[in-house]
Design a protein around this motif. Structure first.
Motif, PDB file in Angstrom:
ATOM      1  N   THR A 125      11.299   7.606   4.750  1.00  0.00           N
ATOM      2  CA  THR A 125      11.604   6.231   5.174  1.00  0.00           C
ATOM      3  C   THR A 125      11.081   5.196   4.181  1.00  0.00           C
ATOM      4  N   LEU A 126      10.130   5.583   3.357  1.00  0.00           N
ATOM      5  CA  LEU A 126       9.559   4.651   2.375  1.00  0.00           C
ATOM      6  C   LEU A 126      10.429   4.527   1.131  1.00  0.00           C
ATOM      7  N   GLY A 127      11.112   5.621   0.790  1.00  0.00           N
ATOM      8  CA  GLY A 127      11.892   5.587  -0.437  1.00  0.00           C
ATOM      9  C   GLY A 127      10.979   5.406  -1.635  1.00  0.00           C
ATOM     10  N   GLU A 128      11.298   4.425  -2.453  1.00  0.00           N
ATOM     11  CA  GLU A 128      10.497   4.145  -3.641  1.00  0.00           C
ATOM     12  C   GLU A 128       9.435   3.071  -3.383  1.00  0.00           C
ATOM     13  N   ARG A 129       9.341   2.627  -2.142  1.00  0.00           N
ATOM     14  CA  ARG A 129       8.389   1.560  -1.838  1.00  0.00           C
ATOM     15  C   ARG A 129       6.970   2.089  -1.765  1.00  0.00           C
ATOM     16  N   ALA A 130       6.019   1.274  -2.178  1.00  0.00           N
ATOM     17  CA  ALA A 130       4.599   1.648  -2.119  1.00  0.00           C
ATOM     18  C   ALA A 130       3.934   0.911  -0.965  1.00  0.00           C
ATOM     19  N   LEU A 131       2.851   1.483  -0.460  1.00  0.00           N
ATOM     20  CA  LEU A 131       2.062   0.832   0.588  1.00  0.00           C
ATOM     21  C   LEU A 131       0.867   0.124  -0.054  1.00  0.00           C
ATOM     22  N   PHE A 132       0.688  -1.139   0.280  1.00  0.00           N
ATOM     23  CA  PHE A 132      -0.403  -1.918  -0.283  1.00  0.00           C
ATOM     24  C   PHE A 132      -1.452  -2.193   0.800  1.00  0.00           C
ATOM     25  N   PRO A 133      -2.734  -2.118   0.462  1.00  0.00           N
ATOM     26  CA  PRO A 133      -3.789  -2.351   1.473  1.00  0.00           C
ATOM     27  C   PRO A 133      -3.808  -3.801   1.939  1.00  0.00           C
ATOM     28  N   HIS A 134      -4.017  -4.004   3.224  1.00  0.00           N
ATOM     29  CA  HIS A 134      -4.152  -5.335   3.817  1.00  0.00           C
ATOM     30  C   HIS A 134      -5.406  -5.348   4.689  1.00  0.00           C
ATOM     31  N   ILE A 135      -6.131  -6.434   4.646  1.00  0.00           N
ATOM     32  CA  ILE A 135      -7.333  -6.577   5.463  1.00  0.00           C
ATOM     33  C   ILE A 135      -7.250  -7.896   6.204  1.00  0.00           C
ATOM     34  N   ALA A 136      -7.350  -7.863   7.523  1.00  0.00           N
ATOM     35  CA  ALA A 136      -7.339  -9.072   8.346  1.00  0.00           C
ATOM     36  C   ALA A 136      -8.733  -9.283   8.924  1.00  0.00           C
ATOM     37  N   THR A 137      -9.324 -10.427   8.668  1.00  0.00           N
ATOM     38  CA  THR A 137     -10.691 -10.683   9.122  1.00  0.00           C
ATOM     39  C   THR A 137     -10.784 -12.060   9.748  1.00  0.00           C
ATOM     40  N   LYS A 138     -11.861 -12.287  10.451  1.00  0.00           N
ATOM     41  CA  LYS A 138     -12.145 -13.602  11.007  1.00  0.00           C
ATOM     42  C   LYS A 138     -13.656 -13.796  11.042  1.00  0.00           C
ATOM     43  N   ASN A 139     -14.120 -14.881  10.406  1.00  0.00           N
ATOM     44  CA  ASN A 139     -15.543 -15.256  10.421  1.00  0.00           C
ATOM     45  C   ASN A 139     -16.447 -14.159   9.889  1.00  0.00           C
ATOM     46  N   CYS A 140     -16.019 -13.460   8.866  1.00  0.00           N
ATOM     47  CA  CYS A 140     -16.890 -12.455   8.249  1.00  0.00           C
ATOM     48  C   CYS A 140     -16.459 -12.265   6.803  1.00  0.00           C
ATOM     49  N   SER A 141     -17.324 -11.702   6.015  1.00  0.00           N
ATOM     50  CA  SER A 141     -17.003 -11.379   4.626  1.00  0.00           C
ATOM     51  C   SER A 141     -16.947  -9.860   4.486  1.00  0.00           C
ATOM     52  N   PHE A 142     -16.309  -9.382   3.423  1.00  0.00           N
ATOM     53  CA  PHE A 142     -16.203  -7.935   3.235  1.00  0.00           C
ATOM     54  C   PHE A 142     -16.187  -7.626   1.742  1.00  0.00           C
ATOM     55  N   LYS A 143     -16.444  -6.361   1.438  1.00  0.00           N
ATOM     56  CA  LYS A 143     -16.437  -5.891   0.068  1.00  0.00           C
ATOM     57  C   LYS A 143     -15.551  -4.648  -0.005  1.00  0.00           C
ATOM     58  N   VAL A 144     -14.774  -4.506  -1.072  1.00  0.00           N
ATOM     59  CA  VAL A 144     -13.827  -3.408  -1.208  1.00  0.00           C
ATOM     60  C   VAL A 144     -14.182  -2.588  -2.444  1.00  0.00           C
ATOM     61  N   ASN A 145     -14.121  -1.279  -2.307  1.00  0.00           N
ATOM     62  CA  ASN A 145     -14.364  -0.377  -3.435  1.00  0.00           C
ATOM     63  C   ASN A 145     -13.098   0.423  -3.687  1.00  0.00           C
ATOM     64  N   PHE A 146     -12.366   0.076  -4.737  1.00  0.00           N
ATOM     65  CA  PHE A 146     -11.162   0.802  -5.103  1.00  0.00           C
ATOM     66  C   PHE A 146     -11.452   1.868  -6.155  1.00  0.00           C
ATOM     67  N   GLY A 147     -12.742   2.150  -6.363  1.00  0.00           N
ATOM     68  CA  GLY A 147     -13.111   3.179  -7.323  1.00  0.00           C
ATOM     69  C   GLY A 147     -13.926   2.666  -8.476  1.00  0.00           C
ATOM     70  N   ALA A 148     -14.160   1.340  -8.504  1.00  0.00           N
ATOM     71  CA  ALA A 148     -14.957   0.767  -9.596  1.00  0.00           C
ATOM     72  C   ALA A 148     -16.425   1.138  -9.458  1.00  0.00           C
ATOM     73  N   GLU A 149     -16.873   1.434  -8.229  1.00  0.00           N
ATOM     74  CA  GLU A 149     -18.254   1.831  -7.985  1.00  0.00           C
ATOM     75  C   GLU A 149     -18.299   3.274  -7.498  1.00  0.00           C
TER      76      GLU A 149
END
Length: 605
Positions: free
Chosen positions: A20-44
């Motif tokens: 059903t995806l075909g050639e489309r890629a899935l991209f990460p999404h983050i929904a937050t409210k009143n908070c901060s976050f940190k993401v590690n995509f492999g740099a650490e």
């Protein structure tokens, strides 16, 4: 798709057929409210043990990745207002206003620039609205003077102002006003009196508690004395004389000449070691004669607005364009890390988000109604500065009398705001390093160097004695109490008639000066730039480098070129509408476009 918490597999979250995806890629999404976050995509290094067959995005080769789509095309799809404000170094209200007026701004950008415009402030809509505006002015003035505010005093002042204003309106505005708690809550929220409790009963207890917390914070974070700053704003009646003097009495009778009431606002401060920041001055005039030409060489950072008062926008301007560059240089010159702590009081003109603008500058707000107790600049530095300012002014009057046989009245009439600015620089320079260190005694006693401490009262008294002596040379029978009143004149509460008078002055129509763009001057400016570029082209052997610089210069000047071309077009159209006649030499020179064609042009204007 699997879901994990702290490395523990929570099982399948979603199931999607690959087909059903075909050639489309899935991209990460983050929904937050009143908070901060940190993401590690492999740099650490992994924070937790990754799931089986899990691969970090950052570990996939560039050839195996899919490029993301375009960014948001509309405002509705863009970042939240708070994020935009943070990234663009704007206040939240500014971003909201821009969003609200998006169409108007777009139309204004497309329209030709106005050369002459008139600003008309909003007219009165009723005594209640006008009363609230005057009450804001009064409260800001009281906060600046470190005068305690309470709910009862504010309610009483509001009622007094309302009754006074009703006299200026007809019978259609005859409603009674009740300064209820509900009204006060709405007023406080609407006018952004953040963190002001309007009570001084527990000021000493709050100050003591804050001092303990503040000291622990400094020690835990490792701040050095040179990294801790405090600033405070203060009003200066730069031309005021003793009220009983003949000069003051004559000035009061002069129509439209109330320079004895003329006030400017200063933002002064420094750090624990005694370093002093360059003063930031706000006055109501944008045109100060010779001052306008030398604005950037003065002993102050100069800004202007009609009230000559600090605002949130002006404070952000100071923070970003004056404070941060200066403390950066200070840290570099003294070989200390650029890690700054700025201590402020809770005045409404200090935006709460100011500490989010630069990650290396943290802002701490003092508890309400404690500024007179623990704010460093209020512990003698401002009083000494104003005493030195008066001493300089009286010294100059004596010198003018001795050397030029000039009477005090003549000296006072000729004393301009430019003279005041020069005196501000001299007076601020005379405030000693010991004073600027000693004023931290009530907040950070451990960093005060002098064993005896700084005697603020004794230091000011000595200066006052010198002023009294200078006054005698000017035939003024001054007493030390007169000088104290001049220094503390800003502590006098603004009366209802003063507030109304200030408001009426602000309601006057103010015309902006015409822009000084002329075809001749712009043509000469472009020609000078082209001539300079020719010289650089002859010196630079790196043709690629010169081409890049040339493109940059032309891009920067594009807005001026548009104005120039429009002016020329109007001039041509105007000439075509007139009967044919022989052009003057001046008109021929104005219409010469050759020098603007290209850097290879050999024509000079």
């Amino acid at each position: 798709m699997l879901f994990a918490v702290n490395g523990e597999n929570q099982g399948v979250a979603y199931e999607i057929l690959r087909s059903t995806l075909g050639e489309r890629a899935l991209f990460p999404h983050i929904a937050t409210k009143n908070c901060s976050f940190k993401v590690n995509f492999g740099a650490e290094d992994p924070w937790f043990t990754p799931l089986t067959r899990y691969t970090y995005v950052g570990h996939i080769s560039l050839q195996g990745r899919v490029l993301g789509g375009q960014g948001p095309a509309t405002r509705e799809e863009a970042e939240a207002v708070m994020a935009i404000a943070r990234d663009e170094h704007l206040s939240l209200s500014t971003v909201s206003t821009i969003n609200k007026d998006e169409k108007l701004i777009g139309d204004a950008v497309k329209a030709p620039a106005l050369i002459h415009s008139t600003i008309i402030t909003k007219k009165r809509t009723g005594p209640l609205e006008e009363m609230e505006q005057l009450l804001v002015t009064w409260m800001e003035d009281q906060i600046q003077k470190c005068m305690p505010l309470s709910l009862l005093t504010i309610q009483a002042k509001a009622h007094l102002l309302f009754e006074e204003l009703k006299k200026h309106y007809d019978d259609t505005h005859n409603k009674n006003f009740v300064a209820s708690r509900g009204w006060f809550h709405r007023f406080k929220t609407h006018h952004n009196f953040h963190s002001v409790n309007f009570s001084s009963d527990t000021a000493s207890a709050e100050a003591a508690k804050f001092k303990d917390i503040f000291l622990k914070f400094i020690l835990n974070e490792g701040y050095l004395p040179g990294q801790i700053f405090n600033v405070d704003k203060t009003g200066l009646y730069w031309k005021r004389m003793p009220e009983w003097s003949y000069i003051h009495k004559e000035a009061k009778t002069m129509p439209k000449l109330k320079t004895f009431k003329d006030r400017l606002t200063l933002l002064l401060g420094g750090n624990v070691t005694g370093y002093k920041l360059k003063p930031f001055m706000i006055y109501h005039s944008a045109k100060l004669g010779s001052l306008a030409k030398g604005k950037h060489t003065l002993h102050v950072h100069y800004r202007h607005n009609k009230k000559a008062q600090m605002t949130a926008l002006l404070f952000e301007d100071w923070f970003m364009h004056c404070f941060i560059p200066e403390v950066k240089d200070y840290c570099r010159e003294n070989s200390i890390p650029f890690k700054i702590l700025l201590v402020l009081d809770s005045a409404p003109c200090y935006p709460q988000h100011i500490g989010d603008i630069n990650k290396n500058v943290k802002v701490v707000f003092l508890p309400s109604n404690t500024t007179s107790l623990i704010q460093p600049m209020n512990q003698g530095a401002l009083a000494m500065f104003k005493a030195y300012y008066l001493q300089n002014m009286f010294s100059q009057a004596v010198e003018a009398k001795d050397n030029e046989d000039k009477e005090l009245r003549t000296f006072w009439e000729e004393f301009s705001v430019l003279n005041a600015i020069l005196n501000i620089g001299r007076a601020w320079k005379e405030v000693t390093k010991e004073c600027m260190n000693g004023i931290w005694k009530n907040l950070l006693k451990m960093y005060v160097n002098s064993i005896k401490g700084f005697d603020k009262d004794g230091a000011v008294v000595e200066i006052n004695k010198k002023i009294v002596s200078l006054g005698k040379c000017l035939d003024l029978e001054l007493e030390e109490e007169d000088i104290r009143k001049l220094i503390d004149v800003q502590d006098v509460e603004l009366k209802a008639e003063d507030l109304i008078e200030f408001a009426e002055e602000e309601e006057e129509i103010e015309e902006e000066p015409e822009q000084m763009f002329t075809i001749k001057a712009m043509a000469e400016a472009f020609a000078s730039i082209e001539h300079g570029m020719k010289l650089f082209s002859k010196m630079d052997v790196n043709l690629e480098q010169f081409a890049e610089v040339e493109r940059g210069v032309r891009d920067v000047l594009a807005c001026y070129r548009v104005i120039y071309e429009k002016r020329k077009k109007r001039a041509v159209q105007a000439n075509m509408a007139l009967p044919s006649r022989e052009l003057t030499a001046e008109e021929e020179r104005i219409d010469e476009p050759a020098a603007l064609s290209s850097p290879s042009s050999s024509s000079d204007i």
